[in-house]
Design a protein around this motif. Structure first.
Motif, short mmCIF file in Angstrom:
data_model
loop_
_atom_site.label_atom_id
_atom_site.label_comp_id
_atom_site.label_asym_id
_atom_site.label_seq_id
_atom_site.Cartn_x
_atom_site.Cartn_y
_atom_site.Cartn_z
N TYR A 1 -72.31 -17.42 -15.89
CA TYR A 1 -73.51 -18.13 -15.46
C TYR A 1 -73.04 -19.51 -15.02
CZ TYR A 1 -78.38 -19.72 -15.56
OH TYR A 1 -79.64 -20.20 -15.21
N ILE A 2 -73.15 -19.79 -13.75
CA ILE A 2 -72.62 -21.04 -13.18
C ILE A 2 -73.76 -21.83 -12.57
CG2 ILE A 2 -71.07 -22.01 -11.45
CD1 ILE A 2 -69.46 -19.32 -11.78
N VAL A 3 -73.88 -23.08 -13.01
CA VAL A 3 -74.94 -23.96 -12.51
C VAL A 3 -74.35 -24.86 -11.43
CG1 VAL A 3 -76.60 -25.76 -13.12
CG2 VAL A 3 -76.11 -23.91 -14.74
N LYS A 4 -75.03 -24.86 -10.27
CA LYS A 4 -74.60 -25.71 -9.16
C LYS A 4 -74.91 -27.16 -9.48
CE LYS A 4 -77.05 -23.04 -6.34
NZ LYS A 4 -77.71 -22.57 -5.12
N PRO A 5 -74.16 -28.11 -8.97
CA PRO A 5 -73.02 -27.91 -8.07
C PRO A 5 -71.81 -27.35 -8.82
CG PRO A 5 -73.25 -30.24 -8.56
CD PRO A 5 -74.41 -29.53 -9.22
N VAL A 6 -71.03 -26.58 -8.10
CA VAL A 6 -69.86 -25.92 -8.67
C VAL A 6 -68.74 -26.93 -8.84
CG1 VAL A 6 -68.13 -24.12 -8.27
CG2 VAL A 6 -70.53 -23.72 -7.66
N GLY A 7 -68.17 -26.96 -10.04
CA GLY A 7 -67.06 -27.86 -10.32
C GLY A 7 -65.77 -27.09 -10.51
N ARG A 8 -64.72 -27.79 -10.81
CA ARG A 8 -63.40 -27.19 -10.98
C ARG A 8 -63.39 -26.15 -12.10
NH1 ARG A 8 -59.17 -25.79 -8.15
NH2 ARG A 8 -57.76 -24.91 -9.65
N ALA A 9 -64.06 -26.46 -13.21
CA ALA A 9 -64.10 -25.51 -14.33
C ALA A 9 -64.81 -24.22 -13.92
CB ALA A 9 -64.80 -26.13 -15.54
N ASP A 10 -65.81 -24.35 -13.06
CA ASP A 10 -66.52 -23.17 -12.57
C ASP A 10 -65.62 -22.31 -11.70
OD1 ASP A 10 -68.99 -24.04 -13.77
OD2 ASP A 10 -69.22 -25.43 -12.09
N VAL A 11 -64.87 -22.94 -10.83
CA VAL A 11 -63.92 -22.22 -9.98
C VAL A 11 -62.89 -21.51 -10.84
CG1 VAL A 11 -62.14 -22.47 -8.20
CG2 VAL A 11 -64.29 -23.75 -8.01
N ASP A 12 -62.43 -22.18 -11.88
CA ASP A 12 -61.46 -21.56 -12.80
C ASP A 12 -62.07 -20.35 -13.50
OD1 ASP A 12 -59.59 -23.47 -12.10
OD2 ASP A 12 -59.94 -24.71 -13.90
N LEU A 13 -63.35 -20.43 -13.88
CA LEU A 13 -64.03 -19.29 -14.49
C LEU A 13 -64.10 -18.11 -13.53
CD1 LEU A 13 -65.81 -17.87 -16.64
CD2 LEU A 13 -67.77 -18.94 -15.53
N ILE A 14 -64.50 -18.38 -12.30
CA ILE A 14 -64.59 -17.32 -11.29
C ILE A 14 -63.23 -16.67 -11.10
CG2 ILE A 14 -65.02 -16.85 -8.84
CD1 ILE A 14 -67.11 -19.19 -9.00
#
Length: 75
Positions: free
Chosen positions: A52-65
């Motif tokens: 579950y990723i909340v925008k805006p997408v950050g570096r940690a989100d990219v790492d999760l993906i």
């Protein structure tokens, strides 16, 4: 999705998978502007949701993906 919410769509996907229909290698990540705790709890109720990723997408989100995809490829 004229009559379905994102959660409705995920519920239908999960139901179809439970019935042996649909692709079994699908990755479901929710990308949303909602940080509402109720939405996050709802997402956690679905076995097929892997993030579950909340925008805006950050570096940690990219790492999760990336990690979700890498784990799937390694399996």
């Amino acid at each position: 999705m004229p009559r379905l919410t994102g959660f409705d769509t995920i519920a239908q996907m999960q139901e179809r998978l439970a019935d042996g229909k649909g692709p079994t290698d699908c990755i479901v990540l929710i990308l949303t502007s909602s940080d509402n705790p109720d939405d996050i709890k709802m997402a956690d109720m679905f076995d097929i949701v892997e993030g579950y990723i909340v925008k805006p997408v950050g570096r940690a989100d990219v790492d999760l993906i990336r990690s979700v995809y890498e784990e799937r490829l390694a399996a």
